[in-house]
Design a protein around this motif. Structure first.
Motif, PDB file in Angstrom:
ATOM      1  N   GLU A  73      24.894  10.067  45.412  1.00 18.75           N
ATOM      2  CA  GLU A  73      24.824  11.309  46.203  1.00 18.75           C
ATOM      3  C   GLU A  73      23.839  12.297  45.587  1.00 18.75           C
ATOM      4  O   GLU A  73      23.097  12.980  46.283  1.00 18.75           O
ATOM      5  N   THR A  74      23.860  12.394  44.242  1.00 21.39           N
ATOM      6  CA  THR A  74      22.983  13.352  43.567  1.00 21.39           C
ATOM      7  C   THR A  74      21.524  12.949  43.727  1.00 21.39           C
ATOM      8  O   THR A  74      20.665  13.792  43.973  1.00 21.39           O
ATOM      9  N   VAL A  75      21.243  11.661  43.629  1.00 20.92           N
ATOM     10  CA  VAL A  75      19.858  11.215  43.799  1.00 20.92           C
ATOM     11  C   VAL A  75      19.420  11.425  45.256  1.00 20.92           C
ATOM     12  O   VAL A  75      18.312  11.890  45.513  1.00 20.92           O
ATOM     13  N   LYS A  76      20.301  11.133  46.182  1.00 15.05           N
ATOM     14  CA  LYS A  76      19.935  11.291  47.599  1.00 15.05           C
ATOM     15  C   LYS A  76      19.705  12.744  47.972  1.00 15.05           C
ATOM     16  O   LYS A  76      18.719  13.086  48.604  1.00 15.05           O
ATOM     17  N   HIS A  77      20.671  13.610  47.591  1.00 15.15           N
ATOM     18  CA  HIS A  77      20.654  14.973  48.119  1.00 15.15           C
ATOM     19  C   HIS A  77      20.239  16.044  47.126  1.00 15.15           C
ATOM     20  O   HIS A  77      20.025  17.195  47.515  1.00 15.15           O
TER      21      HIS A  77
END
Ligand code: HEC
Ligand code: HEC
Length: 219
Positions: free
Chosen positions: A173-177
């Protein structure tokens, strides 16, 4: 009349019960704020907005949405060995809980940690991931994700105390958003730092798991 009294009584009790939990919650927050100001503010700054290259924001919208209380509590208790984040076990479970309650007052979007932590583990290829990591992530997170120690703006994402506490969903999630108002922009969509495909993100997570040397987690 009698009936009215009973209703009033029940209502009163219910209101009292509500009031006292609200009171307890406020007390946790005020205690937590005080603990924060005595122990954390020097590094994480006022309102925990963080300082690039020195200490991350703890009131960041995406962090608060992705992180579970367990992640926060164990990170605060154990710190991150080899980084500037010291352990705070001496604050006790209650003290740590209160600081987390204080940080939660900054929450702007619902907490999604339960579903994020339940996401499947990465299916990626660590060798491919190493390539992408070195191309893209090292600039801000340092070689092997060593973080600030390498004179970079990003945290120590290759640190074992970080890797042992996060789920693959948290990293994904952190890498995506990304994290708004920090240098960590997301890696998907037109506003991303670079457009990574889901498969590439899986590869990067698989590589990051190999950085937790001496552990059998996530292999
Ligand atoms: C001496 C400086 C310092 C103090 C004091 C400090 N921290 Fe930290 N903290 C850091 C650094 C540096 C990191 C990032 C470590 C890394 O590179 O991974 C960090 C990381 C964290 C993280 C993980 C955040 C994330 O994005 O994953 C949490 C949670 C945290 N600190 C909470 C606290 C709390 C609560 C206190 C006070 C009880 C505190 N810290 C006190 C320096 C500090
Ligand atoms: C332009 C700089 C930059 C790049 C490039 C970058 N990051 Fe970040 N990243 C950051 C910063 C800065 C933070 C911490 C945000 C803060 O200070 O509050 C962060 C935080 C993170 C976190 C959360 C770490 C924690 O301590 O909770 C993860 C996971 C992460 N980045 C993964 C990656 C990956 C994987 C890549 C490569 C695909 C990458 N980042 C590329 C700057 C960057």
């Amino acid at each position: 009349m009698k009936r009215q009294c009973l209703i009033n009584g029940v209502l009163g009790l219910a209101l009292f019960a509500l009031g006292s939990t609200a009171f307890a919650a406020t007390k946790n927050v005020t205690d937590g704020k005080q603990i924060y100001e005595q122990n954390c503010i020097y590094c994480h700054q006022a309102d925990a907005i963080g300082k690039a290259g020195f200490a991350p924001s703890l009131t960041n919208k995406e962090l608060l949405s992705v992180a579970s209380d367990k992640f926060f509590m164990s990170t605060i208790r154990d710190g991150r060995t080899g980084t500037g984040m010291p352990p705070f076990a001496h604050l006790g479970k209650k003290g740590i809980k209160d600081v987390v309650a204080y940080l939660r007052t900054f929450e702007k979007v619902p907490n999604r940690s339960r579903s994020i932590d339940a996401q499947p583990a990465s299916y990626g290829d660590a060798r491919q991931g190493k390539f992408w990591f070195n191309q893209i992530c090292v600039t801000c997170h340092g070689v092997e994700g060593k973080g600030y120690a390498n004179g970079v703006v990003g945290t120590a994402i290759g640190n074992k105390d970080f890797l042992r506490k996060v789920s693959d969903g948290f990293i994904r999630e952190t890498v995506k958003h990304g994290r708004s108002n920090t240098r960590m922009l997301g890696f998907t969509g037109p506003e991303g730092l670079a457009n990574l495909t889901p498969a590439e993100i899986e590869d990067i997570i698989a590589y990051m798991r190999t950085l937790d040397k001496g552990s059998d987690r996530g292999r």
